[in-house]
Write a protein that holds these residues in place. Structure first.
Motif, mmCIF file in Angstrom:
data_model
loop_
_atom_site.group_PDB
_atom_site.id
_atom_site.type_symbol
_atom_site.label_atom_id
_atom_site.label_comp_id
_atom_site.label_asym_id
_atom_site.label_seq_id
_atom_site.Cartn_x
_atom_site.Cartn_y
_atom_site.Cartn_z
ATOM 1 N N SER A 184 51.229 46.396 31.716
ATOM 2 C CA SER A 184 50.699 45.255 32.445
ATOM 3 C C SER A 184 49.892 45.800 33.622
ATOM 4 O O SER A 184 50.411 46.577 34.420
ATOM 5 C CB SER A 184 51.849 44.375 32.931
ATOM 6 O OG SER A 184 51.366 43.292 33.663
ATOM 7 N N ASN B 71 35.898 46.440 31.621
ATOM 8 C CA ASN B 71 36.857 46.687 30.537
ATOM 9 C C ASN B 71 36.563 48.003 29.826
ATOM 10 O O ASN B 71 37.475 48.778 29.536
ATOM 11 C CB ASN B 71 36.849 45.537 29.531
ATOM 12 C CG ASN B 71 37.494 44.283 30.076
ATOM 13 O OD1 ASN B 71 38.283 44.340 31.017
ATOM 14 N ND2 ASN B 71 37.160 43.153 29.490
ATOM 15 N N ILE C 275 45.025 43.671 25.000
ATOM 16 C CA ILE C 275 45.613 42.656 24.123
ATOM 17 C C ILE C 275 45.648 41.268 24.772
ATOM 18 O O ILE C 275 45.810 40.278 24.075
ATOM 19 C CB ILE C 275 47.002 43.071 23.597
ATOM 20 C CG1 ILE C 275 47.951 43.427 24.727
ATOM 21 C CG2 ILE C 275 46.874 44.233 22.633
ATOM 22 C CD1 ILE C 275 49.353 43.792 24.267
ATOM 23 N N SER C 276 45.484 41.201 26.092
ATOM 24 C CA SER C 276 45.320 39.901 26.749
ATOM 25 C C SER C 276 44.687 40.112 28.121
ATOM 26 O O SER C 276 44.777 41.189 28.703
ATOM 27 C CB SER C 276 46.656 39.162 26.886
ATOM 28 O OG SER C 276 47.506 39.813 27.800
ATOM 29 N N GLY C 277 44.004 39.068 28.602
ATOM 30 C CA GLY C 277 43.397 39.124 29.924
ATOM 31 C C GLY C 277 42.032 39.764 29.964
ATOM 32 O O GLY C 277 41.605 40.247 31.014
ATOM 33 N N GLU C 278 41.322 39.735 28.873
ATOM 34 C CA GLU C 278 40.029 40.414 28.810
ATOM 35 C C GLU C 278 39.035 39.912 29.868
ATOM 36 O O GLU C 278 38.208 40.670 30.361
ATOM 37 C CB GLU C 278 39.417 40.265 27.417
ATOM 38 C CG GLU C 278 38.350 41.279 27.150
ATOM 39 C CD GLU C 278 38.095 41.478 25.676
ATOM 40 O OE1 GLU C 278 36.918 41.495 25.323
ATOM 41 O OE2 GLU C 278 39.056 41.611 24.913
ATOM 42 N N LYS D 242 45.775 42.086 33.011
ATOM 43 C CA LYS D 242 45.567 42.492 31.624
ATOM 44 C C LYS D 242 46.836 43.092 31.044
ATOM 45 O O LYS D 242 47.641 43.664 31.773
ATOM 46 C CB LYS D 242 44.449 43.540 31.538
ATOM 47 C CG LYS D 242 43.139 43.049 32.093
ATOM 48 C CD LYS D 242 42.068 44.092 31.991
ATOM 49 C CE LYS D 242 40.783 43.648 32.628
ATOM 50 N NZ LYS D 242 40.182 42.460 32.096
ATOM 51 N N ARG D 243 46.984 42.958 29.739
ATOM 52 C CA ARG D 243 48.019 43.690 29.017
ATOM 53 C C ARG D 243 47.292 44.666 28.110
ATOM 54 O O ARG D 243 46.379 44.291 27.375
ATOM 55 C CB ARG D 243 48.903 42.754 28.203
ATOM 56 C CG ARG D 243 49.833 41.959 29.108
ATOM 57 C CD ARG D 243 50.844 41.166 28.360
ATOM 58 N NE ARG D 243 51.752 42.052 27.657
ATOM 59 C CZ ARG D 243 52.314 41.757 26.500
ATOM 60 N NH1 ARG D 243 52.082 40.614 25.904
ATOM 61 N NH2 ARG D 243 53.127 42.591 25.912
#
Length: 97
Positions: free
Chosen positions: A14, A48, A69-72, A77-78
């Protein structure tokens, strides 16, 4: 989720990202996330892309072994790191046995 967790040999991390920083660095904890500063701006996915490159170097893996995988589109972010070869000491992550 805590700062990190293992899924078999992959590390889920995370992160709280600070783009447009003076230098690339892992700062420490920010709540339940690892705070990471990077020099790239948050424009057209550059932050990113730069984050993936930075983490690949820190964990000793190829860029293709790191996925957001999330929070782009946000600062939180993850990240999935496939079979990290090394673990940055600052993060205090215990290697999965």
């Amino acid at each position: 989720m805590t700062v990190y967790q293992w899924q078999e040999d992959d590390l889920l991390l995370s992160c709280h990202l600070q783009p447009k920083a003076a230098k690339d660095e892992i700062v420490g904890l920010h709540g339940d996330s690892v705070k990471i500063r990077i020099t790239a701006p948050p424009i057209d996915g550059r932050a990113n892309t730069h984050l993936i490159k930075f983490l690949a170097k820190q964990f000793g893996v190829a860029k293709r072994d790191i996925r957001i995988i999330s929070g782009e589109l946000g600062r939180q972010k993850r990240i999935r790191i496939e079979q990290p070869a090394k673990l940055p000491a600052l993060l205090n992550i215990e290697k999965r046995t």
